[in-house]
Scaffold this active site. Structure first.
Site, PDB file in Angstrom:
ATOM      1  N   LYS A  19       0.836  -1.202   0.000  1.00 21.15           N
ATOM      2  CA  LYS A  19       0.000   0.000   0.000  1.00 21.15           C
ATOM      3  C   LYS A  19       0.869   1.250   0.000  1.00 21.15           C
ATOM      4  O   LYS A  19       1.877   1.318   0.712  1.00 21.15           O
ATOM      5  CB  LYS A  19      -0.922   0.002   1.224  1.00 21.15           C
ATOM      6  CG  LYS A  19      -1.929   1.166   1.254  1.00 21.15           C
ATOM      7  CD  LYS A  19      -2.843   1.044   2.467  1.00 21.15           C
ATOM      8  CE  LYS A  19      -3.854   2.183   2.521  1.00 21.15           C
ATOM      9  NZ  LYS A  19      -4.777   2.052   3.669  1.00 21.15           N
ATOM     10  N   SER A  34      -9.837   2.381   2.816  1.00 23.98           N
ATOM     11  CA  SER A  34      -8.928   3.109   1.951  1.00 23.98           C
ATOM     12  C   SER A  34      -7.943   2.210   1.209  1.00 23.98           C
ATOM     13  O   SER A  34      -7.251   2.647   0.292  1.00 23.98           O
ATOM     14  CB  SER A  34      -8.143   4.125   2.781  1.00 23.98           C
ATOM     15  OG  SER A  34      -7.285   3.467   3.713  1.00 23.98           O
ATOM     16  N   SER A  62     -10.268  -0.045   7.023  1.00 27.62           N
ATOM     17  CA  SER A  62      -9.635   0.150   5.718  1.00 27.62           C
ATOM     18  C   SER A  62      -8.970  -1.076   5.120  1.00 27.62           C
ATOM     19  O   SER A  62      -8.552  -1.040   3.963  1.00 27.62           O
ATOM     20  CB  SER A  62      -8.606   1.288   5.798  1.00 27.62           C
ATOM     21  OG  SER A  62      -9.260   2.534   5.896  1.00 27.62           O
TER      22      SER A  62
END
Length: 225
Positions: free
Chosen positions: A80, A155, A179
Protein backbone atom coordinates in the site's frame (compact mmCIF):
# COMPACT_ATOMS: atom_id res chain seq x y z
CA UNK A 1 2.82 -25.48 -14.57
CA UNK A 2 -0.71 -26.10 -15.79
CA UNK A 3 -2.38 -23.00 -14.32
CA UNK A 4 -1.33 -19.44 -15.17
CA UNK A 5 1.36 -18.15 -12.84
CA UNK A 6 -0.77 -15.19 -11.74
CA UNK A 7 -3.25 -17.65 -10.20
CA UNK A 8 -0.75 -18.75 -7.56
CA UNK A 9 -1.69 -17.61 -4.06
CA UNK A 10 0.88 -16.50 -1.50
CA UNK A 11 1.60 -19.93 0.01
CA UNK A 12 1.15 -21.63 -3.37
CA UNK A 13 3.84 -19.35 -4.75
CA UNK A 14 6.14 -20.09 -1.82
CA UNK A 15 5.64 -23.82 -2.37
CA UNK A 16 6.24 -23.62 -6.12
CA UNK A 17 9.42 -21.62 -5.57
CA UNK A 18 10.65 -24.09 -2.94
CA UNK A 19 10.00 -27.00 -5.31
CA UNK A 20 11.67 -25.02 -8.11
CA UNK A 21 8.78 -25.57 -10.49
CA UNK A 22 8.86 -21.84 -11.17
CA UNK A 23 11.40 -19.09 -10.63
CA UNK A 24 10.76 -15.80 -8.86
CA UNK A 25 11.76 -13.98 -12.06
CA UNK A 26 9.15 -15.90 -14.07
CA UNK A 27 6.43 -15.30 -11.48
CA UNK A 28 7.26 -11.61 -11.06
CA UNK A 29 7.33 -11.07 -14.83
CA UNK A 30 3.92 -12.75 -15.19
CA UNK A 31 2.42 -10.46 -12.52
CA UNK A 32 3.93 -7.37 -14.12
CA UNK A 33 2.62 -8.42 -17.54
CA UNK A 34 -0.85 -8.80 -16.07
CA UNK A 35 -0.57 -5.45 -14.30
CA UNK A 36 0.35 -3.70 -17.55
CA UNK A 37 -2.64 -5.34 -19.25
CA UNK A 38 -5.31 -4.65 -16.60
CA UNK A 39 -4.20 -1.43 -14.93
CA UNK A 40 -5.70 0.97 -17.49
CA UNK A 41 -9.14 -0.29 -16.42
CA UNK A 42 -8.47 -0.84 -12.69
CA UNK A 43 -6.06 1.88 -11.55
CA UNK A 44 -5.22 -0.23 -8.50
CA UNK A 45 -1.49 0.57 -8.55
CA UNK A 46 0.29 3.87 -8.02
CA UNK A 47 3.72 2.68 -9.09
CA UNK A 48 5.77 -0.26 -10.24
CA UNK A 49 9.27 -0.52 -11.65
CA UNK A 50 9.62 -3.58 -13.84
CA UNK A 51 13.40 -3.71 -13.84
CA UNK A 52 13.72 -3.09 -10.10
CA UNK A 53 11.22 -5.83 -9.30
CA UNK A 54 12.88 -8.28 -11.68
CA UNK A 55 16.27 -7.47 -10.17
CA UNK A 56 14.90 -8.41 -6.73
CA UNK A 57 13.45 -11.60 -8.18
CA UNK A 58 16.68 -12.61 -9.89
CA UNK A 59 18.60 -12.00 -6.67
CA UNK A 60 16.14 -14.26 -4.85
CA UNK A 61 16.58 -16.97 -7.49
CA UNK A 62 20.35 -16.74 -7.18
CA UNK A 63 20.13 -17.00 -3.39
CA UNK A 64 17.88 -20.07 -3.64
CA UNK A 65 20.25 -21.68 -6.15
CA UNK A 66 23.05 -21.13 -3.62
CA UNK A 67 21.10 -23.03 -0.96
CA UNK A 68 19.03 -20.33 0.73
CA UNK A 69 15.81 -21.99 1.94
CA UNK A 70 13.91 -19.09 3.53
CA UNK A 71 10.19 -19.98 3.14
CA UNK A 72 9.17 -16.66 1.54
CA UNK A 73 12.27 -16.17 -0.60
CA UNK A 74 11.23 -14.72 -3.97
CA UNK A 75 7.50 -14.47 -3.20
CA UNK A 76 6.05 -11.25 -4.70
CA UNK A 77 3.88 -8.94 -2.62
CA UNK A 78 2.25 -5.56 -3.32
CA UNK A 79 2.57 -2.68 -0.84
CA UNK A 80 0.00 0.00 0.00
CA UNK A 81 1.25 3.48 -0.90
CA UNK A 82 1.27 4.37 2.79
CA UNK A 83 4.20 2.16 3.76
CA UNK A 84 7.79 3.28 3.30
CA UNK A 85 10.00 1.10 1.13
CA UNK A 86 13.56 2.35 0.73
CA UNK A 87 14.14 3.69 -2.78
CA UNK A 88 10.44 3.73 -3.72
CA UNK A 89 8.01 6.66 -3.80
CA UNK A 90 5.64 6.88 -0.83
CA UNK A 91 2.96 9.46 -1.51
CA UNK A 92 -0.03 8.23 0.52
CA UNK A 93 -2.17 8.91 -2.54
CA UNK A 94 -1.48 12.64 -2.28
CA UNK A 95 0.11 15.31 -4.46
CA UNK A 96 1.55 16.81 -1.26
CA UNK A 97 4.15 14.03 -1.23
CA UNK A 98 4.68 13.90 -5.00
CA UNK A 99 8.36 13.31 -5.68
CA UNK A 100 9.15 11.94 -2.23
CA UNK A 101 11.30 8.81 -2.30
CA UNK A 102 11.61 6.96 0.98
CA UNK A 103 15.13 6.77 2.48
CA UNK A 104 14.20 3.89 4.81
CA UNK A 105 12.10 0.75 5.21
CA UNK A 106 9.07 0.52 7.47
CA UNK A 107 9.56 -2.21 10.07
CA UNK A 108 7.10 -4.51 8.32
CA UNK A 109 8.98 -3.97 5.05
CA UNK A 110 12.34 -4.66 6.70
CA UNK A 111 10.94 -7.95 8.00
CA UNK A 112 9.56 -8.94 4.60
CA UNK A 113 12.85 -7.95 2.97
CA UNK A 114 14.71 -10.13 5.48
CA UNK A 115 12.34 -12.96 4.56
CA UNK A 116 13.24 -12.48 0.89
CA UNK A 117 9.95 -11.13 -0.49
CA UNK A 118 9.88 -9.23 -3.78
CA UNK A 119 8.13 -5.83 -3.66
CA UNK A 120 6.35 -6.01 -6.99
CA UNK A 121 4.16 -2.88 -6.91
CA UNK A 122 2.59 -0.11 -4.81
CA UNK A 123 -1.18 0.07 -4.43
CA UNK A 124 -3.61 2.96 -4.58
CA UNK A 125 -5.24 4.42 -1.47
CA UNK A 126 -7.61 7.17 -0.49
CA UNK A 127 -5.49 10.26 0.16
CA UNK A 128 -3.73 9.77 3.51
CA UNK A 129 -6.10 6.79 3.99
CA UNK A 130 -9.00 9.18 4.58
CA UNK A 131 -11.85 7.53 2.71
CA UNK A 132 -13.81 4.35 2.25
CA UNK A 133 -13.92 3.97 -1.53
CA UNK A 134 -10.44 4.72 -2.98
CA UNK A 135 -11.94 7.63 -4.89
CA UNK A 136 -10.03 10.45 -3.15
CA UNK A 137 -6.56 9.45 -4.36
CA UNK A 138 -4.51 11.97 -6.32
CA UNK A 139 -3.97 9.13 -8.81
CA UNK A 140 -7.69 8.85 -9.48
CA UNK A 141 -10.22 6.25 -8.36
CA UNK A 142 -9.56 2.53 -8.25
CA UNK A 143 -12.19 0.26 -9.83
CA UNK A 144 -13.54 -3.01 -8.49
CA UNK A 145 -12.13 -5.79 -10.70
CA UNK A 146 -15.41 -7.73 -10.53
CA UNK A 147 -17.34 -4.74 -11.91
CA UNK A 148 -15.40 -1.63 -12.93
CA UNK A 149 -18.54 0.48 -12.52
CA UNK A 150 -18.28 -0.11 -8.76
CA UNK A 151 -15.84 0.97 -6.06
CA UNK A 152 -13.44 -1.51 -4.40
CA UNK A 153 -13.93 -0.03 -0.94
CA UNK A 154 -11.20 1.80 0.91
CA UNK A 155 -8.93 3.11 1.95
CA UNK A 156 -6.93 0.01 0.96
CA UNK A 157 -8.97 -0.48 -2.19
CA UNK A 158 -5.86 -0.67 -4.34
CA UNK A 159 -4.49 -3.59 -2.33
CA UNK A 160 -7.82 -5.43 -2.35
CA UNK A 161 -8.37 -4.85 -6.07
CA UNK A 162 -4.82 -5.90 -6.93
CA UNK A 163 -5.16 -9.17 -5.03
CA UNK A 164 -8.63 -9.87 -6.46
CA UNK A 165 -7.40 -9.13 -9.99
CA UNK A 166 -4.39 -11.42 -9.52
CA UNK A 167 -1.82 -8.65 -9.89
CA UNK A 168 -0.14 -9.95 -6.71
CA UNK A 169 -0.67 -13.04 -4.55
CA UNK A 170 -1.03 -10.81 -1.47
CA UNK A 171 -0.65 -7.19 -0.42
CA UNK A 172 0.13 -5.21 2.69
CA UNK A 173 -2.47 -2.65 3.71
CA UNK A 174 -3.47 -0.58 6.72
CA UNK A 175 -6.64 -0.35 8.76
CA UNK A 176 -7.77 2.48 11.04
CA UNK A 177 -11.55 2.09 11.05
CA UNK A 178 -12.11 -0.65 8.49
CA UNK A 179 -9.63 0.15 5.72
CA UNK A 180 -8.47 -3.45 5.31
CA UNK A 181 -11.65 -5.33 6.18
CA UNK A 182 -14.15 -3.30 4.16
CA UNK A 183 -12.31 -3.34 0.78
CA UNK A 184 -11.50 -7.02 1.25
CA UNK A 185 -15.23 -7.66 1.60
CA UNK A 186 -16.05 -5.48 -1.42
CA UNK A 187 -13.50 -7.35 -3.58
CA UNK A 188 -14.16 -10.88 -2.36
CA UNK A 189 -10.75 -11.45 -0.78
CA UNK A 190 -9.48 -11.92 2.79
CA UNK A 191 -8.42 -8.99 4.95
CA UNK A 192 -7.12 -9.10 8.49
CA UNK A 193 -6.55 -6.27 10.97
CA UNK A 194 -4.21 -7.56 13.68
CA UNK A 195 -4.66 -6.59 17.32
CA UNK A 196 -3.31 -3.08 17.91
CA UNK A 197 0.40 -3.23 18.70
CA UNK A 198 0.88 -6.76 17.36
CA UNK A 199 2.49 -5.42 14.17
CA UNK A 200 4.83 -2.39 14.29
CA UNK A 201 3.50 0.84 12.77
CA UNK A 202 6.93 2.44 12.25
CA UNK A 203 7.17 3.61 8.66
CA UNK A 204 3.41 3.62 8.05
CA UNK A 205 2.20 7.10 7.18
CA UNK A 206 -0.18 7.97 10.01
CA UNK A 207 -3.90 8.64 9.83
CA UNK A 208 -4.76 8.13 13.51
CA UNK A 209 -1.79 6.66 15.33
CA UNK A 210 -3.87 5.26 18.18
CA UNK A 211 -5.91 3.17 15.74
CA UNK A 212 -3.70 2.53 12.66
CA UNK A 213 -2.64 -1.07 12.15
CA UNK A 214 -0.76 -2.77 9.31
CA UNK A 215 -2.16 -6.07 8.05
CA UNK A 216 -2.47 -8.36 5.02
CA UNK A 217 -4.95 -8.71 2.19
CA UNK A 218 -4.77 -12.10 0.51
CA UNK A 219 -6.70 -14.72 -1.44
CA UNK A 220 -7.72 -16.75 1.60
CA UNK A 221 -7.39 -17.13 5.36
CA UNK A 222 -4.40 -19.47 5.15
CA UNK A 223 -2.43 -16.91 3.13
CA UNK A 224 -3.40 -14.14 5.56
CA UNK A 225 -2.16 -16.21 8.49
Amino acid sequence: MSEPLHELGFLDAADALARKTVSSAELTAALLDRSEKLEPALNSLTWFDREAALAQARAADAARAAGDARPLLGVPIAIKDLLNVKGQPCTAGSNILKGYVSPYDATVIARLRAAGCVFVSRTNTDEFAMGGSTETSAYGPTRNPWDVARVPGGSSGGSAAAVAARLAPAALASDTGGSIRQPAAFCGVTGFKPTYGRVPRYGCTAFASSLDQVGPISRNVEDAA
